[in-house]
Write an enzyme that holds these catalytic residues in place. Structure first.
Site, PDB file in Angstrom:
ATOM      1  N   ARG A  65       0.830  -1.207   0.000  1.00 41.34           N
ATOM      2  CA  ARG A  65       0.000   0.000   0.000  1.00 41.34           C
ATOM      3  C   ARG A  65       0.869   1.264   0.000  1.00 41.34           C
ATOM      4  O   ARG A  65       0.537   2.252  -0.660  1.00 41.34           O
ATOM      5  CB  ARG A  65      -0.916  -0.028   1.229  1.00 41.34           C
ATOM      6  N   HIS A  69       0.644   4.307  -2.569  1.00 47.04           N
ATOM      7  CA  HIS A  69       0.411   5.682  -2.131  1.00 47.04           C
ATOM      8  C   HIS A  69       1.554   6.606  -2.555  1.00 47.04           C
ATOM      9  O   HIS A  69       1.335   7.797  -2.776  1.00 47.04           O
ATOM     10  CB  HIS A  69       0.233   5.724  -0.614  1.00 47.04           C
TER      11      HIS A  69
END
Length: 327
Positions: A65, A69
């Protein structure tokens, strides 16, 4: 038959490598970028990642993640790793990033590489390699990571708020977000499959349980039985409890995510939104059938695509000495 399957697997991996080389050449990246200046760099990063993930497999999801991001805000330049300063609030402190974990893995890998080859390997490349290696350690797909990224010097909180896809997004918003980064609709539905691992705090979806349209109602696109299960775990206003995004196999990289979405049990609105578009819905239903699943190979290809977003190469940016600080 086994030999044919093995041959097919290696053929697919070869295709991925060729695609990565073609894409990387266009972006100024290449496989084995550090081969001459720091030949052990990727092995050091891999060893460090294995050490952490073997002890804490649950770190694989947040590291994946974190890479996502990073790339969606200012490109894959390591800007998500920078700390806020007295005069600037960085991406790391934006609400969507406050739940990111695993920065210690990046820092450990960076320190180990710096000890061997000072000032050569970027934090942006280390993050890209760690995300790949972390997924691989938990028996997820492996993909080629062209390197040569440079580190950005800018990290602004509002950029994260404005660029990261929200778990509350509808399909139109999701397609626009991915398109703005040069990613396809297929990349959207494939990368959403990353939700097959990891957890989420209740705050990312409780509006669907208690106040979907502001009238104390529930989301009609969510399976009522699943709503009942989730309400037992997440009470109104609960900001600390978390649940598995893929109940029962949140540490296993598989196609169960698509089966859940197909059954109207996608945890986020952005998951359910995949059923609102003919192309993404078709892909969801294909992957929900194990015999037709191509998710592992597709995910590898889409990760290569994502890793090319807005990269800094050549003389742009810098090679940070420490990932949380500019030089």
């Amino acid at each position: 038959m086994a030999f044919v399957k093995l041959l097919t697997f290696f053929f697919l991996q070869l295709i991925l490598v060729v695609l990565a080389l073609d894409l990387a050449t266009a972006q100024g990246l290449k496989l084995g970028f550090y081969k001459k200046r720091c030949p052990s760099a990727e092995a050091i990063v891999n060893q460090t990642t294995i050490q952490f993930i073997s002890r804490a497999p649950s770190l694989a999801a947040p590291l994946l993640r974190m890479h996502f991001h990073d790339c969606f805000v200012r490109g894959c330049d390591g800007s998500v790793l920078l700390n806020s300063t007295k005069n600037n609030q960085a991406e790391k402190d934006a609400i969507p990033n406050q739940s990111l974990r695993g920065f210690q893995v990046i820092d450990a890998a960076k320190s180990a590489v710096e000890a061997k080859c000072p000032g050569v390997v970027s934090c942006a490349d280390i993050l890209a390699l760690v995300a790949r290696d972390a997924v691989s350690v938990i028996k997820g797909p492996f993909w080629p990571v062209p390197t040569g990224r440079r580190d950005g010097r800018t990290s602004i909180l509002s950029d994260a708020l404005n660029n990261l896809p929200s778990p509350f997004s509808n399909i139109t918003q999701l397609k626009a977000s991915f398109s703005s980064k040069g990613l396809s609709v297929k990349d959207l539905v494939v990368l959403s499959g990353g939700h097959t691992i990891g957890i989420s705090h209740c705050t990312s979806f409780t509006n669907r349980l208690y106040n979907f349209t502001g009238k104390g109602d529930t989301d009609p696109t969510l399976d009522p039985n699943y709503i009942t299960q989730l309400k037992k775990k997440c009470k109104p206003g609960d900001a600390t409890t978390f649940v598995e995004m893929d109940p029962g196999s949140s540490k296993i990289f598989d196609t169960d995510y698509y089966s859940l979405v197909d059954k109207r049990r996608g945890l986020f609105q952005s998951d359910s939104a995949l059923l609102a578009d003919s192309a993404t819905k078709t892909y969801v239903q294909q992957q929900a059938t194990p015999s037709g699943a191509t998710f592992s190979t597709d995910f590898a290809a889409s990760m290569v695509n994502m890793g090319q977003i807005g990269v800094l190469t050549g003389n742009s940016g810098e090679i940070r000495k420490r990932c949380a600080f500019t030089n």
